[in-house]
Write a protein that holds these residues in place. Structure first.
Motif, PDB file in Angstrom:
ATOM      1  N   SER A 184      -7.615  -2.723  -2.384  1.00  9.94           N
ATOM      2  CA  SER A 184      -6.958  -3.919  -1.879  1.00  9.94           C
ATOM      3  C   SER A 184      -6.270  -4.635  -3.037  1.00  9.94           C
ATOM      4  O   SER A 184      -5.187  -4.269  -3.422  1.00  9.94           O
ATOM      5  CB  SER A 184      -7.982  -4.811  -1.168  1.00  9.94           C
ATOM      6  N   TYR A 185      -6.898  -5.608  -3.613  1.00  6.96           N
ATOM      7  CA  TYR A 185      -6.331  -6.320  -4.742  1.00  6.96           C
ATOM      8  C   TYR A 185      -7.461  -6.885  -5.574  1.00  6.96           C
ATOM      9  O   TYR A 185      -8.613  -6.861  -5.182  1.00  6.96           O
ATOM     10  CB  TYR A 185      -5.398  -7.448  -4.279  1.00  6.96           C
ATOM     11  N   ARG A 186      -7.114  -7.384  -6.729  1.00 11.93           N
ATOM     12  CA  ARG A 186      -8.071  -8.139  -7.514  1.00 11.93           C
ATOM     13  C   ARG A 186      -7.312  -9.188  -8.297  1.00 11.93           C
ATOM     14  O   ARG A 186      -6.111  -9.060  -8.536  1.00 11.93           O
ATOM     15  CB  ARG A 186      -8.875  -7.246  -8.460  1.00 11.93           C
ATOM     16  N   PHE A 187      -7.995 -10.259  -8.667  1.00  8.67           N
ATOM     17  CA  PHE A 187      -7.385 -11.308  -9.452  1.00  8.67           C
ATOM     18  C   PHE A 187      -7.324 -10.879 -10.905  1.00  8.67           C
ATOM     19  O   PHE A 187      -8.205 -10.169 -11.387  1.00  8.67           O
ATOM     20  CB  PHE A 187      -8.183 -12.607  -9.342  1.00  8.67           C
ATOM     21  N   LEU A 188      -6.306 -11.328 -11.607  1.00  9.94           N
ATOM     22  CA  LEU A 188      -6.261 -11.145 -13.052  1.00  9.94           C
ATOM     23  C   LEU A 188      -7.300 -12.074 -13.650  1.00  9.94           C
ATOM     24  O   LEU A 188      -7.551 -13.159 -13.129  1.00  9.94           O
ATOM     25  CB  LEU A 188      -4.873 -11.477 -13.596  1.00  9.94           C
ATOM     26  N   SER A 189      -7.903 -11.646 -14.742  1.00  8.74           N
ATOM     27  CA  SER A 189      -8.914 -12.482 -15.379  1.00  8.74           C
ATOM     28  C   SER A 189      -8.571 -12.689 -16.843  1.00  8.74           C
ATOM     29  O   SER A 189      -7.712 -12.009 -17.403  1.00  8.74           O
ATOM     30  CB  SER A 189     -10.301 -11.826 -15.261  1.00  8.74           C
ATOM     31  N   ASP A 190      -9.268 -13.622 -17.465  1.00 11.45           N
ATOM     32  CA  ASP A 190      -9.050 -13.895 -18.880  1.00 11.45           C
ATOM     33  C   ASP A 190      -9.396 -12.689 -19.743  1.00 11.45           C
ATOM     34  O   ASP A 190      -8.946 -12.589 -20.878  1.00 11.45           O
ATOM     35  CB  ASP A 190      -9.868 -15.105 -19.327  1.00 11.45           C
ATOM     36  N   MET A 240       0.815  -1.183   0.000  1.00  9.62           N
ATOM     37  CA  MET A 240       0.000   0.000   0.000  1.00  9.62           C
ATOM     38  C   MET A 240       0.859   1.247   0.000  1.00  9.62           C
ATOM     39  O   MET A 240       0.343   2.318  -0.231  1.00  9.62           O
ATOM     40  CB  MET A 240      -0.926   0.003   1.202  1.00  9.62           C
ATOM     41  N   GLY A 241       2.104   1.124   0.306  1.00 11.56           N
ATOM     42  CA  GLY A 241       2.952   2.299   0.357  1.00 11.56           C
ATOM     43  C   GLY A 241       2.712   3.138   1.592  1.00 11.56           C
ATOM     44  O   GLY A 241       2.898   4.347   1.548  1.00 11.56           O
ATOM     45  N   LEU A 242       2.255   2.513   2.664  1.00 12.48           N
ATOM     46  CA  LEU A 242       1.987   3.225   3.907  1.00 12.48           C
ATOM     47  C   LEU A 242       2.991   2.818   4.975  1.00 12.48           C
ATOM     48  O   LEU A 242       3.495   1.700   4.972  1.00 12.48           O
ATOM     49  CB  LEU A 242       0.593   2.878   4.437  1.00 12.48           C
ATOM     50  N   THR A 243       3.228   3.723   5.900  1.00 17.23           N
ATOM     51  CA  THR A 243       4.002   3.345   7.071  1.00 17.23           C
ATOM     52  C   THR A 243       3.099   2.530   7.992  1.00 17.23           C
ATOM     53  O   THR A 243       1.868   2.534   7.844  1.00 17.23           O
ATOM     54  CB  THR A 243       4.506   4.581   7.834  1.00 17.23           C
ATOM     55  N   ARG A 244       3.677   1.854   8.943  1.00 16.37           N
ATOM     56  CA  ARG A 244       2.886   1.087   9.908  1.00 16.37           C
ATOM     57  C   ARG A 244       1.891   2.006  10.630  1.00 16.37           C
ATOM     58  O   ARG A 244       0.723   1.669  10.814  1.00 16.37           O
ATOM     59  CB  ARG A 244       3.804   0.407  10.912  1.00 16.37           C
ATOM     60  N   SER A 245       2.363   3.187  11.011  1.00 17.25           N
ATOM     61  CA  SER A 245       1.499   4.148  11.700  1.00 17.25           C
ATOM     62  C   SER A 245       0.329   4.578  10.817  1.00 17.25           C
ATOM     63  O   SER A 245      -0.812   4.647  11.267  1.00 17.25           O
ATOM     64  CB  SER A 245       2.322   5.368  12.129  1.00 17.25           C
ATOM     65  N   GLY A 285      -9.170  -5.852  10.165  1.00 18.74           N
ATOM     66  CA  GLY A 285      -8.453  -5.435   8.964  1.00 18.74           C
ATOM     67  C   GLY A 285      -7.601  -6.580   8.446  1.00 18.74           C
ATOM     68  O   GLY A 285      -7.267  -7.498   9.189  1.00 18.74           O
ATOM     69  N   CYS A 286      -7.291  -6.533   7.181  1.00 16.51           N
ATOM     70  CA  CYS A 286      -6.478  -7.569   6.541  1.00 16.51           C
ATOM     71  C   CYS A 286      -5.416  -6.898   5.690  1.00 16.51           C
ATOM     72  O   CYS A 286      -5.610  -5.794   5.192  1.00 16.51           O
ATOM     73  CB  CYS A 286      -7.324  -8.447   5.632  1.00 16.51           C
ATOM     74  N   ALA A 287      -4.326  -7.582   5.518  1.00 13.72           N
ATOM     75  CA  ALA A 287      -3.267  -7.115   4.627  1.00 13.72           C
ATOM     76  C   ALA A 287      -2.595  -8.329   4.020  1.00 13.72           C
ATOM     77  O   ALA A 287      -2.558  -9.400   4.618  1.00 13.72           O
ATOM     78  CB  ALA A 287      -2.261  -6.270   5.388  1.00 13.72           C
ATOM     79  N   LEU A 288      -2.095  -8.168   2.826  1.00 16.85           N
ATOM     80  CA  LEU A 288      -1.331  -9.212   2.168  1.00 16.85           C
ATOM     81  C   LEU A 288       0.130  -8.786   2.147  1.00 16.85           C
ATOM     82  O   LEU A 288       0.435  -7.621   1.898  1.00 16.85           O
ATOM     83  CB  LEU A 288      -1.789  -9.411   0.721  1.00 16.85           C
ATOM     84  N   SER A 289       0.989  -9.724   2.370  1.00 17.01           N
ATOM     85  CA  SER A 289       2.418  -9.487   2.230  1.00 17.01           C
ATOM     86  C   SER A 289       2.860 -10.208   0.978  1.00 17.01           C
ATOM     87  O   SER A 289       2.680 -11.427   0.861  1.00 17.01           O
ATOM     88  CB  SER A 289       3.159 -10.024   3.450  1.00 17.01           C
ATOM     89  N   ILE A 290       3.397  -9.480   0.026  1.00 15.11           N
ATOM     90  CA  ILE A 290       3.835 -10.076  -1.241  1.00 15.11           C
ATOM     91  C   ILE A 290       5.328 -10.328  -1.135  1.00 15.11           C
ATOM     92  O   ILE A 290       6.120  -9.391  -1.024  1.00 15.11           O
ATOM     93  CB  ILE A 290       3.485  -9.158  -2.425  1.00 15.11           C
TER      94      ILE A 290
END
Length: 72
Positions: A49-55, A1-6, A18-23
């Motif tokens: 957040s995110y989205r899946f790639l689709s056909d 997300m480009g955010l600091t923890r704070s 809340g949820c977060a993904l670590s890539i």
């Protein structure tokens, strides 16, 4: 997300959860695609957040899917 923890914690103020993904292994595009290009070639809205790639996504984006995996 480009955010600091704070900033992330501030963003979640008032939320029940809340949820977060670590890539772990992000891959950069050789040449970035502009938002205008993405909107012209696919139904693309930058996600919060995110989205899946689709056909239906353009081939240059689908090419980012690792071998052996399919789009959702």
């Amino acid at each position: 997300m480009g955010l600091t923890r704070s900033e992330f914690y501030d963003y979640l103020v008032g939320a029940d959860f809340g949820c977060a993904l670590s890539i772990s292994s992000p891959r950069a595009l050789p040449d970035p695609y502009s938002l205008a290009w993405l909107r012209d070639h696919a139904h693309f809205q930058p996600p919060q957040s995110y989205r899946f790639l689709s056909d239906a996504d353009p081939e240059p984006l689908r090419a980012l899917i690792p071998a052996g995996r399919s789009s959702q």
